[in-house]
Enzyme design. Structure first.
Site, PDB file in Angstrom:
ATOM      1  N   ARG A 115       0.871  -1.179   0.000  1.00 14.59           N
ATOM      2  CA  ARG A 115       0.000   0.000   0.000  1.00 14.59           C
ATOM      3  C   ARG A 115       0.907   1.228   0.000  1.00 14.59           C
ATOM      4  O   ARG A 115       1.476   1.586   1.015  1.00 14.59           O
ATOM      5  CB  ARG A 115      -0.860  -0.038   1.269  1.00 14.59           C
ATOM      6  CG  ARG A 115      -1.986   0.970   1.299  1.00 14.59           C
ATOM      7  CD  ARG A 115      -2.484   1.132   2.717  1.00 14.59           C
ATOM      8  NE  ARG A 115      -1.633   2.006   3.479  1.00 14.59           N
ATOM      9  CZ  ARG A 115      -1.441   1.930   4.800  1.00 14.59           C
ATOM     10  NH1 ARG A 115      -2.021   1.010   5.512  1.00 14.59           N
ATOM     11  NH2 ARG A 115      -0.639   2.784   5.413  1.00 14.59           N
TER      12      ARG A 115
ATOM     13  N   HIS B 180      -3.562   4.563   4.659  1.00  9.87           N
ATOM     14  CA  HIS B 180      -4.644   3.587   4.834  1.00  9.87           C
ATOM     15  C   HIS B 180      -5.944   4.155   4.266  1.00  9.87           C
ATOM     16  O   HIS B 180      -6.648   3.504   3.498  1.00  9.87           O
ATOM     17  CB  HIS B 180      -4.810   3.260   6.317  1.00  9.87           C
ATOM     18  CG  HIS B 180      -6.013   2.439   6.617  1.00  9.87           C
ATOM     19  ND1 HIS B 180      -6.102   1.111   6.264  1.00  9.87           N
ATOM     20  CD2 HIS B 180      -7.199   2.757   7.203  1.00  9.87           C
ATOM     21  CE1 HIS B 180      -7.294   0.653   6.629  1.00  9.87           C
ATOM     22  NE2 HIS B 180      -7.973   1.633   7.188  1.00  9.87           N
TER      23      HIS B 180
ATOM     24  N   TYR C 236       4.276   6.124  11.129  1.00  9.47           N
ATOM     25  CA  TYR C 236       4.599   4.757  11.573  1.00  9.47           C
ATOM     26  C   TYR C 236       5.450   3.937  10.600  1.00  9.47           C
ATOM     27  O   TYR C 236       5.742   2.786  10.861  1.00  9.47           O
ATOM     28  CB  TYR C 236       3.313   3.975  11.909  1.00  9.47           C
ATOM     29  CG  TYR C 236       2.280   3.939  10.786  1.00  9.47           C
ATOM     30  CD1 TYR C 236       2.381   3.038   9.733  1.00  9.47           C
ATOM     31  CD2 TYR C 236       1.191   4.818  10.793  1.00  9.47           C
ATOM     32  CE1 TYR C 236       1.430   2.998   8.727  1.00  9.47           C
ATOM     33  CE2 TYR C 236       0.243   4.802   9.782  1.00  9.47           C
ATOM     34  CZ  TYR C 236       0.359   3.882   8.754  1.00  9.47           C
ATOM     35  OH  TYR C 236      -0.560   3.850   7.740  1.00  9.47           O
TER      36      TYR C 236
HETATM   37  C1  TPP Z   1     -14.263  -5.983  12.656  1.00  5.42           C
HETATM   38  C2  TPP Z   1     -13.471  -4.729  12.494  1.00  5.42           C
HETATM   39  N1  TPP Z   1     -12.475  -4.436  13.353  1.00  5.42           N
HETATM   40  C3  TPP Z   1     -11.731  -3.321  13.186  1.00  5.42           C
HETATM   41  C4  TPP Z   1     -12.017  -2.447  12.152  1.00  5.42           C
HETATM   42  C5  TPP Z   1     -11.181  -1.168  11.975  1.00  5.42           C
HETATM   43  N2  TPP Z   1     -10.298  -1.319  10.812  1.00  5.42           N
HETATM   44  C6  TPP Z   1     -10.592  -0.719   9.640  1.00  5.42           C
HETATM   45  S1  TPP Z   1      -9.465  -1.051   8.480  1.00  5.42           S
HETATM   46  C7  TPP Z   1      -8.535  -1.975   9.522  1.00  5.42           C
HETATM   47  C8  TPP Z   1      -7.251  -2.613   9.065  1.00  5.42           C
HETATM   48  C9  TPP Z   1      -7.454  -3.657   8.024  1.00  5.42           C
HETATM   49  O1  TPP Z   1      -6.226  -4.058   7.499  1.00  5.42           O
HETATM   50  P1  TPP Z   1      -6.129  -5.151   6.363  1.00  5.42           P
HETATM   51  O2  TPP Z   1      -7.085  -6.258   6.634  1.00  5.42           O
HETATM   52  O3  TPP Z   1      -4.704  -5.517   6.219  1.00  5.42           O
HETATM   53  O4  TPP Z   1      -6.654  -4.406   5.054  1.00  5.42           O
HETATM   54  P2  TPP Z   1      -6.135  -3.093   4.317  1.00  5.42           P
HETATM   55  O5  TPP Z   1      -6.834  -1.927   4.945  1.00  5.42           O
HETATM   56  O6  TPP Z   1      -4.652  -3.025   4.480  1.00  5.42           O
HETATM   57  O7  TPP Z   1      -6.547  -3.250   2.893  1.00  5.42           O
HETATM   58  C10 TPP Z   1      -9.123  -2.018  10.783  1.00  5.42           C
HETATM   59  C11 TPP Z   1      -8.556  -2.724  11.946  1.00  5.42           C
HETATM   60  C12 TPP Z   1     -13.088  -2.767  11.285  1.00  5.42           C
HETATM   61  N3  TPP Z   1     -13.415  -2.002  10.248  1.00  5.42           N
HETATM   62  N4  TPP Z   1     -13.770  -3.924  11.455  1.00  5.42           N
END
Ligand code: TPP
Length: 381
Positions: free
Chosen positions: A269, A273, A282
């Protein structure tokens, strides 16, 4: 003995040595022969490769446009895909019409290539629409914000396909962080047990917001799927050819009764985010520079050039297509007819419901205190 987090794994998996994956195009544009994957992309002409390049340019441009629109106050939020274009184009172009996509918020490229109108997608991020399309029109579910929940929906759908004897598969998309979520693990249990035609497509972009992949997974993500008895492949996610080949293989297996398949597309990425995030807080600039050298668009461009294609003409055509679609999106977005407070209470149930009507009227009375109405007008206007 004290309880400590092992941070060394982070170094191992996010460093330059992280290249244990299937690759068909090197970052310099050289083709790597691959006996297993070659037959799956042998049909591609120079024109097809140029189309894949155009797809990547177009989705990068839409992403850049959306980021700019957010900065200009036209969108509330946007989750960029910068750097993940090859994973999304390779996966989307491997699918057939009957396959069904269950995306997270990150897969705007997959959604658009499957036929979602990019303006409709952006209206969701503008806050003007809960979901702007009928999933059955292009077999794309609404983007999922609850991390990993879409894997359940996909496996359930896949089980339905198998029960109906339909020759199609369900593909769920999620990030590396999602593989630590209970939902994704439960979905893998069901997919394996019921031998469901489900393809799990993980874009390992190395970060789950500020959490590096190596910190939460002490092994490669693909290994997690193997623990459930699901065949898994780790592919270079910045190599569109390899992603296309591996996804075609996975879908073929799923469609032909071979059960589920897990793909870990190793990518990065390159942006934040979301537009609400500041990754400089970070992660190191050096890491970003490392991945910039592995840019998915440059790689295909170099390969085409080395194969003798007129790259200048291909780039011009791709740019024109990207400019055109970006201008349309910008124009259409600004013409959005914003929803009214009344819309909140519509389509909650198929039939009118007295409790919903009661809540609507209560909200209408509340708005009246400020001289506003449920239809978004000023009271008495
Ligand atoms: C069940 C849940 N827990 C926490 C969140 C908050 N949250 C939003 S994005 C994220 C990180 C996700 O990372 P990843 O699965 O690696 O996907 P990326 O965003 O890197 O595509 C989190 C913890 C959420 N949306 N849903």
């Amino acid at each position: 003995m004290s309880l400590q987090i092992d941070r060394s794994a982070h170094m191992e998996f996010s460093s330059a040595g992280d290249d244990h994956f299937e690759q068909m195009l090197k970052p310099c544009g050289d083709r790597v022969p691959n006996a297993l994957n070659d037959p799956w992309v042998n049909d591609l002409s120079e024109e097809d490769l140029a189309d894949l390049y155009t797809d990547m340019v177009v989705i990068r441009r839409l992403d850049t446009e959306a980021t700019a629109l957010q900065r200009q106050g036209e969108l509330a939020l946007w989750p960029p895909l910068l750097g993940q274009e090859a994973s999304q184009v390779g996966a989307a172009r491997a699918m057939q019409k009957d396959d069904f996509v269950f995306p997270s918020y990150r897969e705007s490229g997959v959604m658009v290539l499957r036929g979602v109108n990019p303006t409709d997608l952006m209206r969701v991020w503008r806050g003007s629409s809960a979901t702007s399309w009928n999933p059955y029109d292009m077999n794309v579910a609404s983007p999922q914000i609850i991390i990993g929940a879409q894997t359940h929906h996909a496996v359930g759908y896949a089980m339905g396909l198998a029960m109906d004897g339909v020759d199609a598969a369900a593909v769920s998309f999620f990030g590396d962080g999602a593989t630590s979520q209970g939902d994704v693990n439960e979905a893998m249990v069901f997919a394996a047990t019921y031998h469901a035609p489900a393809v799990f497509f993980c874009q390992n972009n190395h970060w789950a917001i500020s959490e590096p992949v190596g910190l939460q997974s002490q092994t490669h993500i693909a290994e997690r799927a193997r623990g459930f008895g699901i065949p898994a492949v780790r592919v270079d996610g910045n190599d569109v050819l390899a992603v296309l080949a591996v996804t075609r293989r996975a879908l073929d297996q799923a469609r032909n009764g071979g059960g589920p398949f897990f793909i870990e597309a190793v990518t990065y990425r390159m942006g934040p985010h979301t537009t609400a995030d500041d990754p400089t807080r970070y992660r190191d600039q050096a890491e970003l520079e490392h991945w910039k050298e592995r840019d998915p668009l440059d790689r295909l461009s170099k390969y085409l050039e080395k194969s003798g294609a007129d790259m200048e003409a291909i780039q011009r055509r791709a740019q024109e297509a990207a400019d055109k679609i970006a201008a349309v999106v910008r124009k259409e977005l600004k013409e959005t007819v914003e929803p009214t407070p009344r819309n909140l209470f519509e389509n909650v149930y198929v039939n009118e419901h007295p409790r919903i009507n009661e809540q609507r009227d209560h909200y209408g009375a509340y708005l009246e205190q400020f001289g506003e109405t449920l239809d978004g007008t000023q009271a008495g206007a």
